[in-house]
Scaffold this motif. Structure first.
Motif, PDB file in Angstrom:
ATOM      1  N   GLY A 362       0.727  -1.262   0.141  1.00 51.98           N
ATOM      2  CA  GLY A 362       0.003   0.055   0.035  1.00 51.98           C
ATOM      3  C   GLY A 362       0.982   1.202   0.068  1.00 51.98           C
ATOM      4  O   GLY A 362       0.129   2.315  -0.453  1.00 51.98           O
ATOM      5  N   GLU A 363       2.283   0.975   0.356  1.00 50.41           N
ATOM      6  CA  GLU A 363       3.195   2.239   0.428  1.00 50.41           C
ATOM      7  C   GLU A 363       3.311   2.724  -1.189  1.00 50.41           C
ATOM      8  O   GLU A 363       3.159   1.840  -2.177  1.00 50.41           O
ATOM      9  N   ARG A 364       3.915   3.779  -1.300  1.00 51.76           N
ATOM     10  CA  ARG A 364       4.090   4.259  -2.625  1.00 51.76           C
ATOM     11  C   ARG A 364       5.710   4.487  -2.787  1.00 51.76           C
ATOM     12  O   ARG A 364       6.429   4.830  -1.612  1.00 51.76           O
ATOM     13  N   ARG A 365       6.364   4.333  -3.891  1.00 52.31           N
ATOM     14  CA  ARG A 365       7.726   4.537  -4.174  1.00 52.31           C
ATOM     15  C   ARG A 365       7.925   4.952  -5.629  1.00 52.31           C
ATOM     16  O   ARG A 365       7.172   4.688  -6.358  1.00 52.31           O
ATOM     17  N   GLU A 366       9.171   5.654  -5.751  1.00 51.02           N
ATOM     18  CA  GLU A 366       9.595   6.139  -7.154  1.00 51.02           C
ATOM     19  C   GLU A 366      10.647   5.014  -7.369  1.00 51.02           C
ATOM     20  O   GLU A 366      11.423   4.502  -6.355  1.00 51.02           O
ATOM     21  N   VAL A 367      10.394   4.245  -8.444  1.00 48.71           N
ATOM     22  CA  VAL A 367      11.481   3.126  -8.809  1.00 48.71           C
ATOM     23  C   VAL A 367      12.051   3.625 -10.150  1.00 48.71           C
ATOM     24  O   VAL A 367      11.680   4.144 -11.048  1.00 48.71           O
ATOM     25  N   LEU A 368      13.276   3.285 -10.351  1.00 48.41           N
ATOM     26  CA  LEU A 368      13.709   3.163 -11.588  1.00 48.41           C
ATOM     27  C   LEU A 368      13.697   1.711 -12.270  1.00 48.41           C
ATOM     28  O   LEU A 368      14.308   0.773 -11.501  1.00 48.41           O
ATOM     29  N   LEU A 379       6.555  -7.533 -18.413  1.00 46.19           N
ATOM     30  CA  LEU A 379       6.874  -7.166 -17.083  1.00 46.19           C
ATOM     31  C   LEU A 379       8.571  -6.623 -16.806  1.00 46.19           C
ATOM     32  O   LEU A 379       9.302  -7.224 -17.744  1.00 46.19           O
ATOM     33  N   LEU A 380       8.852  -5.716 -16.122  1.00 46.85           N
ATOM     34  CA  LEU A 380       9.876  -4.998 -15.898  1.00 46.85           C
ATOM     35  C   LEU A 380      10.393  -4.957 -14.234  1.00 46.85           C
ATOM     36  O   LEU A 380       9.776  -5.117 -13.505  1.00 46.85           O
ATOM     37  N   GLN A 381      11.567  -5.202 -14.148  1.00 45.82           N
ATOM     38  CA  GLN A 381      12.171  -5.213 -13.147  1.00 45.82           C
ATOM     39  C   GLN A 381      12.817  -3.961 -12.697  1.00 45.82           C
ATOM     40  O   GLN A 381      13.553  -3.199 -13.308  1.00 45.82           O
ATOM     41  N   ALA A 382      12.203  -3.191 -11.357  1.00 45.17           N
ATOM     42  CA  ALA A 382      12.398  -1.806 -11.337  1.00 45.17           C
ATOM     43  C   ALA A 382      13.196  -1.785  -9.495  1.00 45.17           C
ATOM     44  O   ALA A 382      12.874  -2.914  -8.883  1.00 45.17           O
ATOM     45  N   ARG A 383      13.516  -0.725  -9.176  1.00 45.31           N
ATOM     46  CA  ARG A 383      14.134  -0.901  -7.875  1.00 45.31           C
ATOM     47  C   ARG A 383      13.901   0.440  -7.274  1.00 45.31           C
ATOM     48  O   ARG A 383      13.819   1.505  -7.763  1.00 45.31           O
ATOM     49  N   SER A 384      13.556   0.192  -6.082  1.00 46.82           N
ATOM     50  CA  SER A 384      13.136   1.800  -5.234  1.00 46.82           C
ATOM     51  C   SER A 384      14.377   2.297  -4.485  1.00 46.82           C
ATOM     52  O   SER A 384      15.264   1.379  -4.636  1.00 46.82           O
ATOM     53  N   ARG A 385      14.350   3.512  -4.043  1.00 46.99           N
ATOM     54  CA  ARG A 385      15.493   4.100  -3.692  1.00 46.99           C
ATOM     55  C   ARG A 385      15.791   3.063  -2.371  1.00 46.99           C
ATOM     56  O   ARG A 385      17.113   3.147  -2.028  1.00 46.99           O
ATOM     57  N   ASP A 386      14.926   2.706  -1.641  1.00 49.29           N
ATOM     58  CA  ASP A 386      15.245   1.876  -0.466  1.00 49.29           C
ATOM     59  C   ASP A 386      15.549   0.384  -0.737  1.00 49.29           C
ATOM     60  O   ASP A 386      15.604  -0.631   0.019  1.00 49.29           O
ATOM     61  N   ILE A 399      12.925   1.173 -19.939  1.00 45.48           N
ATOM     62  CA  ILE A 399      14.221   1.003 -19.224  1.00 45.48           C
ATOM     63  C   ILE A 399      14.947   1.866 -18.718  1.00 45.48           C
ATOM     64  O   ILE A 399      15.172   2.613 -19.857  1.00 45.48           O
ATOM     65  N   GLY A 400      15.400   2.454 -17.732  1.00 46.22           N
ATOM     66  CA  GLY A 400      16.226   3.573 -17.389  1.00 46.22           C
ATOM     67  C   GLY A 400      15.389   4.634 -16.932  1.00 46.22           C
ATOM     68  O   GLY A 400      15.940   5.751 -16.539  1.00 46.22           O
ATOM     69  N   THR A 401      14.223   4.484 -17.189  1.00 52.20           N
ATOM     70  CA  THR A 401      13.038   5.682 -16.577  1.00 52.20           C
ATOM     71  C   THR A 401      12.806   5.406 -15.196  1.00 52.20           C
ATOM     72  O   THR A 401      12.500   4.473 -14.736  1.00 52.20           O
ATOM     73  N   TYR A 402      12.053   6.380 -14.684  1.00 50.40           N
ATOM     74  CA  TYR A 402      11.436   6.509 -13.286  1.00 50.40           C
ATOM     75  C   TYR A 402       9.955   6.405 -13.289  1.00 50.40           C
ATOM     76  O   TYR A 402       9.388   7.022 -14.204  1.00 50.40           O
ATOM     77  N   LEU A 403       9.378   5.666 -12.350  1.00 49.93           N
ATOM     78  CA  LEU A 403       8.101   5.543 -12.417  1.00 49.93           C
ATOM     79  C   LEU A 403       7.765   5.494 -10.751  1.00 49.93           C
ATOM     80  O   LEU A 403       8.510   5.236  -9.873  1.00 49.93           O
ATOM     81  N   HIS A 404       6.376   6.135 -10.662  1.00 44.81           N
ATOM     82  CA  HIS A 404       5.801   5.935  -9.350  1.00 44.81           C
ATOM     83  C   HIS A 404       4.857   4.931  -9.186  1.00 44.81           C
ATOM     84  O   HIS A 404       4.012   4.804 -10.156  1.00 44.81           O
ATOM     85  N   VAL A 405       4.903   4.315  -8.225  1.00 43.81           N
ATOM     86  CA  VAL A 405       4.131   2.965  -7.963  1.00 43.81           C
ATOM     87  C   VAL A 405       3.598   2.966  -6.751  1.00 43.81           C
ATOM     88  O   VAL A 405       4.160   3.433  -5.662  1.00 43.81           O
ATOM     89  N   THR A 416       5.500  -6.443  -6.242  1.00 41.04           N
ATOM     90  CA  THR A 416       4.775  -6.063  -7.464  1.00 41.04           C
ATOM     91  C   THR A 416       4.250  -4.695  -7.286  1.00 41.04           C
ATOM     92  O   THR A 416       3.797  -4.195  -6.109  1.00 41.04           O
ATOM     93  N   GLY A 417       4.199  -3.809  -8.433  1.00 38.87           N
ATOM     94  CA  GLY A 417       3.838  -2.481  -8.126  1.00 38.87           C
ATOM     95  C   GLY A 417       2.842  -1.916  -9.235  1.00 38.87           C
ATOM     96  O   GLY A 417       3.135  -2.470 -10.499  1.00 38.87           O
ATOM     97  N   ALA A 418       1.850  -1.146  -8.987  1.00 40.69           N
ATOM     98  CA  ALA A 418       1.021  -0.414  -9.944  1.00 40.69           C
ATOM     99  C   ALA A 418       1.352   0.925 -10.068  1.00 40.69           C
ATOM    100  O   ALA A 418       1.344   1.642  -9.067  1.00 40.69           O
ATOM    101  N   PRO A 419       1.385   1.475 -11.424  1.00 39.86           N
ATOM    102  CA  PRO A 419       1.927   2.914 -11.586  1.00 39.86           C
ATOM    103  C   PRO A 419       0.699   3.850 -10.850  1.00 39.86           C
ATOM    104  O   PRO A 419      -0.562   3.409 -10.959  1.00 39.86           O
ATOM    105  N   VAL A 420       1.262   5.192 -10.307  1.00 37.86           N
ATOM    106  CA  VAL A 420       0.232   6.078  -9.632  1.00 37.86           C
ATOM    107  C   VAL A 420       0.692   7.246 -10.277  1.00 37.86           C
ATOM    108  O   VAL A 420       2.016   7.450 -10.640  1.00 37.86           O
TER     109      VAL A 420
END
Ligand code: 5AD
Ligand code: SF4
Length: 429
Positions: A362-368, A379-386, A399-405, A416-420
């Motif tokens: 339920g939390e949100r993250r910016e992922v790369l 499906l793509l593999q992304a990484r949060s700052r944490d 690939i190489g872009t940022y997304l909020h999920v 798994t993350g859903a774009p927001v």
């Protein structure tokens, strides 16, 4: 560090007229870059050298580079007749000449240490198009009794801050936005003028850089200056990989880690107090000589007390020439005991990680977005700052872009993350 070294070697060879091929088939030169940290790493190299034979023609040059090359030196030439080059971590500069010599039928070992060597003029050829490994320090001046690194990589030395900043600017110009600063005890970085805190500030301020990580720090080198920089520089990510090795002060003493259980826990507290939302991962060794049941229990309780987000766990592997070899033989922990402890530790670490991750749903993250997910399938593999792995839907162009999920599900270890929408991506983005 080995990936980074491979990138430097490939850069040097590219500059000398070589081109990389995708696999061993048809290669004129095959270099196997190696690790010596545990025996199973070396056994894999020996297996690989055997496998590579079937790809080699009469004139193919086979070389072994890196820490195992440094450790075994000429012995590697004696044990494998197809190997013609053995090149340690400080001798990559000579690779083109050594390969030329090998083509003339000569066989070489190049394992001298060079305390000045930082490969400053090499243009690393990077394998990863999203994040860049940047070595900032080579070698190690600690002497943890289990560890071969000080003997294969030599003494600690730091690159000049200006050189690290220049390389960071170059990777930004190539379109990368994340850097990982590398060193054996990276937070002891000191180039004579600047400490690691100053380096974090300088790298973190390079225009275009969005994420700075580093690995691996030593608990004793977390000065206030380093922690303040980590807390204050917005591009430095809220994750630290902080090797603990053991939660028992007695074991830590035999390991010569130079901190106690309490010191380690205090370091964790200082970091957490300074950096909200910090995640912590670690390395733990099981079955170090003399580890009693009680001492192992102290490791389990330290794991519970810290609540690591994840851990790399290793069964102790005795390395020739390390101080641990001088410990009395009767201190050896029997394999069956090591195996059982390892399983218990693994279950505990996994369980804690799962609980923590479940609570993050339920939390949100910016992922790369880093790469295609292993499953593929859109499906793509992304990484949060944490440092959480998040699987998101999308196509390869992302690939190489940022997304909020929003974190919608977890296997216990990955999400798994859903774009927001971006503006809603608070408070943890
Ligand atoms: N046996 C087992 N694990 C080891 N490591 C280093 N040396 C050994 C060894 N001899 C582990 C430590 C270190 C990680 C990179 O490898 O946990 O942090
Ligand atoms: Fe090895 Fe210890 Fe140096 Fe890390 S700090 S590389 S474990 S000797």
């Amino acid at each position: 560090m080995n990936v980074s070294d491979s990138e430097l070697m490939l850069g040097k060879l590219t500059a000398s007229g070589y081109d990389a091929v995708d696999g061993p088939e048809g290669a004129d030169v095959i270099l196997v870059n190696t690790c010596a940290i545990r025996d199973n790493a070396e056994q894999r190299v020996i297996g690989r050298l055997g496998e590579l034979r079937r790809f080699m023609g009469r004139d193919t040059i086979l070389g072994v580079t890196g820490c195992m090359a440094q450790r075994l030196g000429p012995k590697l030439l004696e044990t494998d007749s197809r190997v013609s080059l053995v090149v340690g971590p400080d001798a990559y500069r000579a690779l083109p000449q050594l390969i030329d010599g090998a083509r003339n039928g000569e066989r070489f070992t190049a394992t001298d240490f060079d305390l000045e060597e930082h490969y400053e003029d090499f243009q690393a050829r990077r394998f990863d198009g999203v994040k860049a490994w940047i070595p900032v320090q080579r070698g190690c001046d600690y002497r943890c009794t289990y560890c071969i690194v000080p003997y294969t990589r030599g003494s600690e030395r730091s690159r000049q801050l200006a050189d690290v900043v220049r390389e960071t600017e170059e990777v930004v110009a190539q379109g990368l936005t994340e850097v990982v600063l590398l060193g054996q005890t990276v937070n002891s970085y000191n180039d004579g003028t600047s400490d690691f805190g100053a380096l974090l500030r300088a790298v973190g301020a390079v225009p275009g850089i969005r994420r700075v990580r580093y690995t691996s720090p030593h608990p004793n080198d977390f000065s206030d200056s380093v922690i303040r920089a980590m807390a204050e520089v917005p591009t430095v990510c809220e994750h630290v990989h902080l090797p603990m090795q053991s939660g028992s002060s007695r074991t830590l003493k035999r390991m010569l880690r130079r901190y106690s259980r309490e010191d380690y826990l205090a370091c964790v507290d200082r970091l957490r107090a300074a950096i909200p939302g910090l995640t912590i991962t670690t390395d733990i060794i099981v079955g170090f000589p003399g580890e009693t049941d009680d001492e192992f229990e102290e490791t389990l309780s330290a794991v519970r007390e810290v609540g690591f987000d994840d851990a790399f766990m290793f069964k102790f592997s005795m390395r020739d020439g390390t101080p641990a070899q001088r410990l009395p033989a009767e201190l050896t922990v029997p394999d069956a005991v090591v195996d059982e402890r390892f399983e218990r530790l693994k279950d505990l670490v996994r369980g804690i990680a799962r609980d923590k991750n479940m609570r993050r749903l339920g939390e949100r993250r910016e992922v790369l977005i880093e790469k295609e997910a292993r499953k593929g399938d859109g499906l793509l593999q992304a990484r949060s700052r944490d440092f959480k792995t998040v699987i998101v839907p999308g196509d390869l162009s992302m690939i190489g872009t940022y997304l909020h999920v929003e974190l919608t599900g977890t296997t216990g270890s990955t999400f798994t993350g859903a774009p927001v929408a971006e503006r809603a991506a608070l408070p943890m983005a």
